[in-house]
Design an enzyme around this catalytic site. Structure first.
Site, PDB file in Angstrom:
ATOM      1  N   SER A 143       0.913  -1.225   0.028  1.00 18.66           N
ATOM      2  CA  SER A 143       0.063   0.141  -0.050  1.00 18.66           C
ATOM      3  C   SER A 143       0.998   1.179  -0.077  1.00 18.66           C
ATOM      4  CB  SER A 143      -0.851   0.003   1.180  1.00 18.66           C
ATOM      5  OG  SER A 143      -1.636   1.346   1.396  1.00 18.66           O
ATOM      6  N   TYR A 157      -1.658  -0.433  10.369  1.00 22.26           N
ATOM      7  CA  TYR A 157      -1.746  -0.986   8.995  1.00 22.26           C
ATOM      8  C   TYR A 157      -0.527  -0.185   8.248  1.00 22.26           C
ATOM      9  CZ  TYR A 157      -3.950  -1.160   4.339  1.00 22.26           C
ATOM     10  OH  TYR A 157      -3.955  -1.589   2.845  1.00 22.26           O
TER      11      TYR A 157
HETATM   12  P1  NDP Z   1     -11.447  -6.027   0.413  1.00 22.82           P
HETATM   13  O1  NDP Z   1     -11.871  -5.813   1.738  1.00 22.82           O
HETATM   14  O2  NDP Z   1     -12.207  -5.317  -0.513  1.00 22.82           O
HETATM   15  O3  NDP Z   1     -11.203  -7.597   0.216  1.00 22.82           O
HETATM   16  C1  NDP Z   1     -10.333  -8.205   0.646  1.00 22.82           C
HETATM   17  C2  NDP Z   1     -10.080  -9.563   0.276  1.00 22.82           C
HETATM   18  O4  NDP Z   1      -9.353 -10.098   0.897  1.00 22.82           O
HETATM   19  C3  NDP Z   1     -11.358 -10.360   0.149  1.00 22.82           C
HETATM   20  O5  NDP Z   1     -11.385 -11.354  -1.038  1.00 22.82           O
HETATM   21  C4  NDP Z   1     -11.406 -11.119   1.345  1.00 22.82           C
HETATM   22  O6  NDP Z   1     -11.791 -12.380   1.490  1.00 22.82           O
HETATM   23  C5  NDP Z   1      -9.791 -11.441   1.282  1.00 22.82           C
HETATM   24  N1  NDP Z   1      -9.443 -11.811   2.684  1.00 22.82           N
HETATM   25  C6  NDP Z   1      -9.564 -10.889   3.672  1.00 22.82           C
HETATM   26  N2  NDP Z   1      -8.916 -11.512   4.918  1.00 22.82           N
HETATM   27  C7  NDP Z   1      -8.658 -12.635   4.483  1.00 22.82           C
HETATM   28  C8  NDP Z   1      -8.021 -13.713   5.138  1.00 22.82           C
HETATM   29  N3  NDP Z   1      -7.816 -13.763   6.330  1.00 22.82           N
HETATM   30  N4  NDP Z   1      -7.879 -14.946   4.574  1.00 22.82           N
HETATM   31  C9  NDP Z   1      -8.170 -14.998   3.189  1.00 22.82           C
HETATM   32  N5  NDP Z   1      -8.722 -14.008   2.598  1.00 22.82           N
HETATM   33  C10 NDP Z   1      -8.989 -12.870   2.985  1.00 22.82           C
HETATM   34  O7  NDP Z   1     -10.005  -5.203   0.183  1.00 22.82           O
HETATM   35  P2  NDP Z   1      -9.249  -4.624  -1.111  1.00 22.82           P
HETATM   36  O8  NDP Z   1      -9.555  -5.177  -2.124  1.00 22.82           O
HETATM   37  O9  NDP Z   1      -9.464  -3.100  -0.773  1.00 22.82           O
HETATM   38  O10 NDP Z   1      -7.870  -4.778  -0.553  1.00 22.82           O
HETATM   39  C11 NDP Z   1      -7.017  -5.875  -1.322  1.00 22.82           C
HETATM   40  C12 NDP Z   1      -5.510  -5.694  -0.747  1.00 22.82           C
HETATM   41  O11 NDP Z   1      -5.108  -4.357  -1.221  1.00 22.82           O
HETATM   42  C13 NDP Z   1      -5.444  -5.520   0.812  1.00 22.82           C
HETATM   43  O12 NDP Z   1      -3.876  -6.138   0.892  1.00 22.82           O
HETATM   44  C14 NDP Z   1      -5.101  -4.039   1.096  1.00 22.82           C
HETATM   45  O13 NDP Z   1      -4.492  -3.833   2.337  1.00 22.82           O
HETATM   46  C15 NDP Z   1      -4.745  -3.553  -0.251  1.00 22.82           C
HETATM   47  N6  NDP Z   1      -4.929  -2.220  -0.473  1.00 22.82           N
HETATM   48  C16 NDP Z   1      -6.091  -1.696  -0.633  1.00 22.82           C
HETATM   49  C17 NDP Z   1      -6.486  -0.434  -1.130  1.00 22.82           C
HETATM   50  C18 NDP Z   1      -7.674   0.235  -1.118  1.00 22.82           C
HETATM   51  O14 NDP Z   1      -7.816   1.448  -1.476  1.00 22.82           O
HETATM   52  N7  NDP Z   1      -8.681  -0.479  -1.226  1.00 22.82           N
HETATM   53  C19 NDP Z   1      -5.206   0.639  -0.995  1.00 22.82           C
HETATM   54  C20 NDP Z   1      -4.045  -0.010  -0.795  1.00 22.82           C
HETATM   55  C21 NDP Z   1      -3.837  -1.229  -0.366  1.00 22.82           C
HETATM   56  P3  NDP Z   1     -13.504 -12.706   1.948  1.00 22.82           P
HETATM   57  O15 NDP Z   1     -14.490 -11.946   0.482  1.00 22.82           O
HETATM   58  O16 NDP Z   1     -13.760 -13.845   2.093  1.00 22.82           O
HETATM   59  O17 NDP Z   1     -13.571 -11.637   2.988  1.00 22.82           O
END
Ligand code: NDP
Length: 245
Positions: A143, A157
């Protein structure tokens, strides 16, 4: 000129059921890869992604594997590699956002955040590297918070994403000699469930005047995982509309 096709490649993506991870799965499948992705609890959302991609002629499958559970994550990667007969690409996208001031952040919050955002990246890289050969690629989703906390409440975070940035450099050193690249994509604000409720506050701070979308992150990941990016190793690439500039 090398085309950036992923035809014939086998990929594993953590957290592909929603948001950025789903955008990454779509981009890898569109480039020709056979993609296995994990989810923690959203079985219906995961199946919807699989159905959509298969209906369009792509190859994708979803498995439940909590990234906090090292044994489950390792087994899911081993199974996917065995089923495809190979593993070429790992994308660590699963992540959790704990955003709260110090006084409202417990030690459990710290441990959960590091368990999913950092420890699982190490666990998955260790499992995947066993199956990868020359031409392999690991892409971590860090991030821009690694470089700029930006507001109150981001300490834990940001620390997890700083660790991902540092681990990416270390893994690039370890795996580069085997022909495996390791890179880190650092998104800024992207429209997903994670940013629901923050869009109005964030938009004025983004020079291009909008949040990004998961497909834009997916396209960058597909590029880094492909044959045109073989000399990019240990890099952190920020995709944020200029937010940290
Ligand atoms: P979301 O919350 O929209 O989606 C998270 C995803 O990760 C889902 O598919 C979820 O699965 C999965 N997940 C969460 N916890 C677990 C776990 N313990 N085991 C397996 N799968 C898990 O997040 P984003 O798409 O926004 O974020 C994705 C990545 O991008 C993250 O690493 C985040 O830190 C990073 N990021 C996001 C930003 C943003 O603006 N959105 C900015 C910078 C970085 P399930 O659907 O089953 O819950």
């Amino acid at each position: 000129m090398i085309t950036n096709s992923l035809e014939g490649k086998s990929a594993f993506v953590t957290g592909g059921s929603r948001g950025i991870g789903a955008g990454i799965v779509r981009a890898l499948v569109a480039a020709g890869a056979n993609v296995t992705f994990t989810y923690a609890s959203s079985a219906d959302a995961a199946q919807a992604v699989v159905d959509e991609l298969r209906a369009a002629g792509g190859r994708a499958q979803a498995v439940r594997a909590d990234s906090a559970d090292a044994a489950a994550l390792t087994a899911a990667i081993d199974d996917a590699a065995r089923a495809s007969g190979r593993l070429d690409i790992l994308v660590n996208s699963a992540g959790v956002l704990h955003y709260a001031p110090l006084g409202d952040t417990s030690i459990d919050d710290f441990d959960t955040s590091f368990g999913v955002n950092v420890r699982a990246v190490f666990v998955a890289a260790k499992a995947a590297a066993k199956h990868m050969g020359e031409g392999g690629s690991i892409v971590n989703i860090g991030s821009m918070s690694a470089d700029r906390a930006g507001s109150e409440g981001a300490a834990v975070y940001s620390a997890t994403k700083g660790a991902v940035q540092a681990m990416t450099r270390g893994l690039a050193r370890d795996l580069g000699p085997r022909g495996i690249t390791v890179n880190n994509v650092q998104p800024g604000p992207i429209t997903t469930d994670m940013t629901t409720g923050f869009a109005d506050m964030l938009t004025p701070m983004i020079p291009v005047g909008r949040l990004g979308n998961p497909d834009e992150v997916g396209a960058l990941v597909a590029y880094l995982a492909g044959p045109n990016a073989r000399y990019i190793n240990g890099a952190s690439v920020t995709i944020d509309g200029g937010f940290v500039s």
